[in-house]
Scaffold this active site. Structure first.
Site, PDB file in Angstrom:
ATOM      1  N   ASP A  55       5.563 -34.723 -21.121  1.00 27.49           N
ATOM      2  CA  ASP A  55       5.657 -34.768 -19.488  1.00 27.49           C
ATOM      3  C   ASP A  55       6.167 -36.076 -19.124  1.00 27.49           C
ATOM      4  OD1 ASP A  55       3.405 -33.770 -17.498  1.00 27.49           O
ATOM      5  OD2 ASP A  55       2.297 -36.203 -17.851  1.00 27.49           O
ATOM      6  N   GLU A 127       6.786 -29.594 -23.029  1.00 33.60           N
ATOM      7  CA  GLU A 127       7.839 -30.434 -23.031  1.00 33.60           C
ATOM      8  C   GLU A 127       6.917 -31.340 -24.238  1.00 33.60           C
ATOM      9  OE1 GLU A 127       5.046 -31.334 -18.388  1.00 33.60           O
ATOM     10  OE2 GLU A 127       3.393 -30.940 -19.962  1.00 33.60           O
TER      11      GLU A 127
END
Length: 235
Positions: A55, A127
């Site tokens: 992320d 991610e």
């Protein structure tokens, strides 16, 4: 970097689609592993720690890309563009494009409830794969992956640069009205593919409704419907 001969290997197919061959392949395997696939004696090995890192890597890579490509945009515009590009739905779309769901290691029960198609899970896996690339080959390689997948979306985005709920709230405040409120009107569909209908209420205005696969998406759709109806946003 050496190529592998086993084209039927799911990990090799993922490597083909993401255009990266892993030196440490266990990173890719971990990125594609859901906690439900681990037995009771295993305390680690799922995608979750990688998703946390990915992320941040994604955010930095996209922010750098936006800073480079939109030299005249102010901080507010850059932030809104960033939010559009790193949001859960965009990450899930990219995971679907790369068929990451097909390679996920998940339990049979999770698979039977549609785990391979869940937006939140696909976004997390996407991610995690970014983090795996970063740990395996460094930031430059991770940024190159992000550029290939996200740049076309960045350059073709034509939607509003402000999210609908924020815009509607500011519109109401400018008219000295209370903040909009949202109610779930209906929920239908199976657990793995729900459909929510949400109504938004603004004092002295008729409600507007929107639908989506989560309450958050449906709220945005309802806010957008009211903004378009009131002429704040054009068609």
């Amino acid at each position: 970097m050496s190529t592998r001969q086993t084209t039927t290997d799911p990990l090799s197919r993922v490597e083909d689609r993401i255009s990266h061959r892993f030196t440490d392949r266990s990173l890719l395997e971990q990125a594609l592993t859901h906690a439900s696939a681990l037995n009771n004696t295993q305390t680690g090995g799922s995608y979750q720690r990688l998703e946390f890192l990915g992320d941040r890597v994604l955010g930095l890579a996209v922010a750098t890309m936006l800073h480079r490509n939109f030299p005249r945009a102010d901080e507010g515009e850059l932030a809104r563009r960033l939010n559009q590009l790193v949001k859960r739905e965009t990450c899930a779309e990219i995971a679907q494009d790369l068929k990451l769901g097909d390679a996920m290691r998940i339990s049979q029960s999770e698979a039977q409830t549609g785990g391979r198609q869940k937006t939140a899970l696909l976004a997390d896996i996407c991610e995690a794969v970014i983090a795996a690339i970063y740990l395996d080959a460094g930031m430059a390689t991770a940024e190159d992956f992000v550029r290939r997948q996200w740049e076309p979306r960045m350059m073709t985005f034509s939607g509003p640069l402000r999210d609908a709920k924020t815009t509607l709230q500011e519109w109401a405040q400018a008219r000295s009205l209370p903040a909009p409120t949202y109610d779930v009107v209906d929920r239908s569909g199976p657990d793995h593919a729900p459909v929510f209908i949400v109504a938004v209420h603004v004092e002295r205005h008729a409600p507007a409704e929107g639908s989506g696969s989560s309450k958050r998406i449906a709220e945005q759709a309802a806010a957008e419907a009211m903004l378009r109806r009131e002429g704040v946003w054009s068609e």
